[in-house]
Design a protein around this motif. Structure first.
Motif, PDB file in Angstrom:
ATOM      1  N   TYR A   6     -31.466  -1.095  28.877  1.00  0.00           N
ATOM      2  CA  TYR A   6     -32.757  -0.400  28.537  1.00  0.00           C
ATOM      3  C   TYR A   6     -32.467   1.058  27.814  1.00  0.00           C
ATOM      4  O   TYR A   6     -32.774   1.317  26.806  1.00  0.00           O
ATOM      5  CB  TYR A   6     -33.784  -0.160  29.698  1.00  0.00           C
ATOM      6  CG  TYR A   6     -34.890   0.488  29.262  1.00  0.00           C
ATOM      7  CD1 TYR A   6     -35.894  -0.297  28.721  1.00  0.00           C
ATOM      8  CD2 TYR A   6     -35.147   1.885  29.951  1.00  0.00           C
ATOM      9  CE1 TYR A   6     -37.194   0.291  28.517  1.00  0.00           C
ATOM     10  CE2 TYR A   6     -36.350   2.093  29.565  1.00  0.00           C
ATOM     11  CZ  TYR A   6     -37.253   1.626  28.819  1.00  0.00           C
ATOM     12  OH  TYR A   6     -38.635   2.084  28.578  1.00  0.00           O
ATOM     13  N   ALA A   7     -31.328   1.382  28.309  1.00  0.00           N
ATOM     14  CA  ALA A   7     -30.761   2.721  27.896  1.00  0.00           C
ATOM     15  C   ALA A   7     -30.146   2.612  26.731  1.00  0.00           C
ATOM     16  O   ALA A   7     -30.366   3.556  25.688  1.00  0.00           O
ATOM     17  CB  ALA A   7     -29.983   3.664  28.874  1.00  0.00           C
ATOM     18  N   ALA A   8     -29.453   1.725  26.651  1.00  0.00           N
ATOM     19  CA  ALA A   8     -28.879   1.395  25.284  1.00  0.00           C
ATOM     20  C   ALA A   8     -29.615   1.252  24.194  1.00  0.00           C
ATOM     21  O   ALA A   8     -29.826   1.793  22.948  1.00  0.00           O
ATOM     22  CB  ALA A   8     -27.875   0.275  25.416  1.00  0.00           C
ATOM     23  N   MET A   9     -30.750   0.631  24.499  1.00  0.00           N
ATOM     24  CA  MET A   9     -31.836   0.227  23.307  1.00  0.00           C
ATOM     25  C   MET A   9     -32.832   1.457  23.169  1.00  0.00           C
ATOM     26  O   MET A   9     -32.950   1.676  21.936  1.00  0.00           O
ATOM     27  CB  MET A   9     -32.631  -1.069  24.002  1.00  0.00           C
ATOM     28  CG  MET A   9     -32.055  -2.205  24.179  1.00  0.00           C
ATOM     29  SD  MET A   9     -33.161  -3.607  24.029  1.00  0.00           S
ATOM     30  CE  MET A   9     -34.395  -3.734  22.655  1.00  0.00           C
ATOM     31  N   LEU A  10     -32.888   2.272  24.167  1.00  0.00           N
ATOM     32  CA  LEU A  10     -33.688   3.414  23.908  1.00  0.00           C
ATOM     33  C   LEU A  10     -32.720   4.256  22.942  1.00  0.00           C
ATOM     34  O   LEU A  10     -33.255   5.005  22.150  1.00  0.00           O
ATOM     35  CB  LEU A  10     -33.936   4.180  25.206  1.00  0.00           C
ATOM     36  CG  LEU A  10     -35.221   3.673  25.753  1.00  0.00           C
ATOM     37  CD1 LEU A  10     -35.344   4.494  27.195  1.00  0.00           C
ATOM     38  CD2 LEU A  10     -36.407   3.735  24.851  1.00  0.00           C
ATOM     39  N   GLY A  11     -31.600   4.389  23.038  1.00  0.00           N
ATOM     40  CA  GLY A  11     -30.695   5.221  22.451  1.00  0.00           C
ATOM     41  C   GLY A  11     -30.681   4.604  20.831  1.00  0.00           C
ATOM     42  O   GLY A  11     -30.483   5.616  19.955  1.00  0.00           O
ATOM     43  N   LEU A  12     -30.461   3.519  20.826  1.00  0.00           N
ATOM     44  CA  LEU A  12     -30.415   2.874  19.582  1.00  0.00           C
ATOM     45  C   LEU A  12     -31.829   3.113  18.523  1.00  0.00           C
ATOM     46  O   LEU A  12     -31.983   3.511  17.408  1.00  0.00           O
ATOM     47  CB  LEU A  12     -30.130   1.428  19.531  1.00  0.00           C
ATOM     48  CG  LEU A  12     -30.159   0.548  18.205  1.00  0.00           C
ATOM     49  CD1 LEU A  12     -29.157   1.287  17.336  1.00  0.00           C
ATOM     50  CD2 LEU A  12     -30.098  -0.934  18.483  1.00  0.00           C
ATOM     51  N   PHE A  13     -32.876   3.049  19.413  1.00  0.00           N
ATOM     52  CA  PHE A  13     -34.187   3.314  18.959  1.00  0.00           C
ATOM     53  C   PHE A  13     -34.180   4.770  18.471  1.00  0.00           C
ATOM     54  O   PHE A  13     -34.743   5.164  17.191  1.00  0.00           O
ATOM     55  CB  PHE A  13     -35.438   3.133  19.622  1.00  0.00           C
ATOM     56  CG  PHE A  13     -36.701   3.289  19.110  1.00  0.00           C
ATOM     57  CD1 PHE A  13     -37.043   2.305  18.216  1.00  0.00           C
ATOM     58  CD2 PHE A  13     -37.486   4.369  19.490  1.00  0.00           C
ATOM     59  CE1 PHE A  13     -38.416   2.509  17.617  1.00  0.00           C
ATOM     60  CE2 PHE A  13     -38.750   4.379  19.077  1.00  0.00           C
ATOM     61  CZ  PHE A  13     -39.236   3.825  18.057  1.00  0.00           C
ATOM     62  N   ALA A  14     -33.671   5.713  19.387  1.00  0.00           N
ATOM     63  CA  ALA A  14     -33.859   7.065  18.908  1.00  0.00           C
ATOM     64  C   ALA A  14     -33.042   7.423  17.834  1.00  0.00           C
ATOM     65  O   ALA A  14     -33.411   8.182  16.970  1.00  0.00           O
ATOM     66  CB  ALA A  14     -33.245   8.006  20.030  1.00  0.00           C
ATOM     67  N   GLU A  15     -31.872   6.671  17.511  1.00  0.00           N
ATOM     68  CA  GLU A  15     -31.034   7.082  16.420  1.00  0.00           C
ATOM     69  C   GLU A  15     -31.593   6.510  15.320  1.00  0.00           C
ATOM     70  O   GLU A  15     -31.456   7.195  14.180  1.00  0.00           O
ATOM     71  CB  GLU A  15     -29.598   6.323  16.703  1.00  0.00           C
ATOM     72  CG  GLU A  15     -28.804   6.517  15.691  1.00  0.00           C
ATOM     73  CD  GLU A  15     -27.280   5.781  16.021  1.00  0.00           C
ATOM     74  OE1 GLU A  15     -26.533   5.700  14.851  1.00  0.00           O
ATOM     75  OE2 GLU A  15     -26.941   5.625  17.162  1.00  0.00           O
ATOM     76  N   MET A  16     -32.231   5.291  15.477  1.00  0.00           N
ATOM     77  CA  MET A  16     -33.031   4.879  14.107  1.00  0.00           C
ATOM     78  C   MET A  16     -34.224   5.686  13.723  1.00  0.00           C
ATOM     79  O   MET A  16     -34.245   6.008  12.454  1.00  0.00           O
ATOM     80  CB  MET A  16     -33.648   3.516  14.410  1.00  0.00           C
ATOM     81  CG  MET A  16     -32.483   2.408  14.526  1.00  0.00           C
ATOM     82  SD  MET A  16     -33.342   0.823  14.970  1.00  0.00           S
ATOM     83  CE  MET A  16     -34.509   0.511  13.945  1.00  0.00           C
ATOM     84  N   VAL A  17     -34.896   6.309  14.706  1.00  0.00           N
ATOM     85  CA  VAL A  17     -36.030   7.266  13.993  1.00  0.00           C
ATOM     86  C   VAL A  17     -35.403   8.412  13.541  1.00  0.00           C
ATOM     87  O   VAL A  17     -35.847   8.907  12.726  1.00  0.00           O
ATOM     88  CB  VAL A  17     -36.922   7.657  15.597  1.00  0.00           C
ATOM     89  CG1 VAL A  17     -37.744   8.779  15.211  1.00  0.00           C
ATOM     90  CG2 VAL A  17     -37.262   6.426  16.060  1.00  0.00           C
ATOM     91  N   TRP A  18     -34.445   9.008  14.249  1.00  0.00           N
ATOM     92  CA  TRP A  18     -33.511  10.467  13.747  1.00  0.00           C
ATOM     93  C   TRP A  18     -33.001   9.920  12.344  1.00  0.00           C
ATOM     94  O   TRP A  18     -33.402  10.841  11.370  1.00  0.00           O
ATOM     95  CB  TRP A  18     -32.417  10.526  14.534  1.00  0.00           C
ATOM     96  CG  TRP A  18     -31.838  11.776  14.442  1.00  0.00           C
ATOM     97  CD1 TRP A  18     -30.557  12.183  13.805  1.00  0.00           C
ATOM     98  CD2 TRP A  18     -32.074  13.334  14.470  1.00  0.00           C
ATOM     99  NE1 TRP A  18     -30.166  13.390  13.606  1.00  0.00           N
ATOM    100  CE2 TRP A  18     -31.398  14.013  13.915  1.00  0.00           C
ATOM    101  CE3 TRP A  18     -33.450  13.753  14.805  1.00  0.00           C
ATOM    102  CZ2 TRP A  18     -31.367  15.367  13.797  1.00  0.00           C
ATOM    103  CZ3 TRP A  18     -33.806  15.146  14.933  1.00  0.00           C
ATOM    104  CH2 TRP A  18     -32.719  16.126  14.454  1.00  0.00           C
ATOM    105  N   ASP A  19     -32.509   8.941  12.140  1.00  0.00           N
ATOM    106  CA  ASP A  19     -31.897   8.623  10.601  1.00  0.00           C
ATOM    107  C   ASP A  19     -33.267   8.560   9.705  1.00  0.00           C
ATOM    108  O   ASP A  19     -33.008   9.133   8.531  1.00  0.00           O
ATOM    109  CB  ASP A  19     -31.206   7.415  10.739  1.00  0.00           C
ATOM    110  CG  ASP A  19     -29.889   7.454  11.503  1.00  0.00           C
ATOM    111  OD1 ASP A  19     -29.307   8.321  11.630  1.00  0.00           O
ATOM    112  OD2 ASP A  19     -29.325   6.180  11.560  1.00  0.00           O
TER     113      ASP A  19
END
Length: 58
Positions: A6-19
């Motif tokens: 779950y933490a990995a998916m949240l991190g990936l999502f946050a990176e996508m939003v940031w990009d």
């Protein structure tokens, strides 16, 4: 789903939003600079900025 997944998916999502936010900011800045170059009649700057615009959208 376990906590680490779950933490990995949240991190990936946050990176996508940031990009996406960075890309939109670059797009807005380029748009203003292109508009300014056109207003000044600065063909060289316009061509260089238009190339950057194309690269951003490819």
């Amino acid at each position: 789903m376990d906590v680490s997944g779950y933490a990995a998916m949240l991190g990936l999502f946050a990176e996508m939003v940031w990009d996406e936010a960075i890309r939109k900011q670059k797009e807005q800045t380029l748009y203003r600079e292109i508009d300014s170059a056109l207003a000044r009649g600065d063909e060289q700057t316009f061509i260089a900025l238009a190339q950057q615009w194309k690269e951003l959208h490819s």
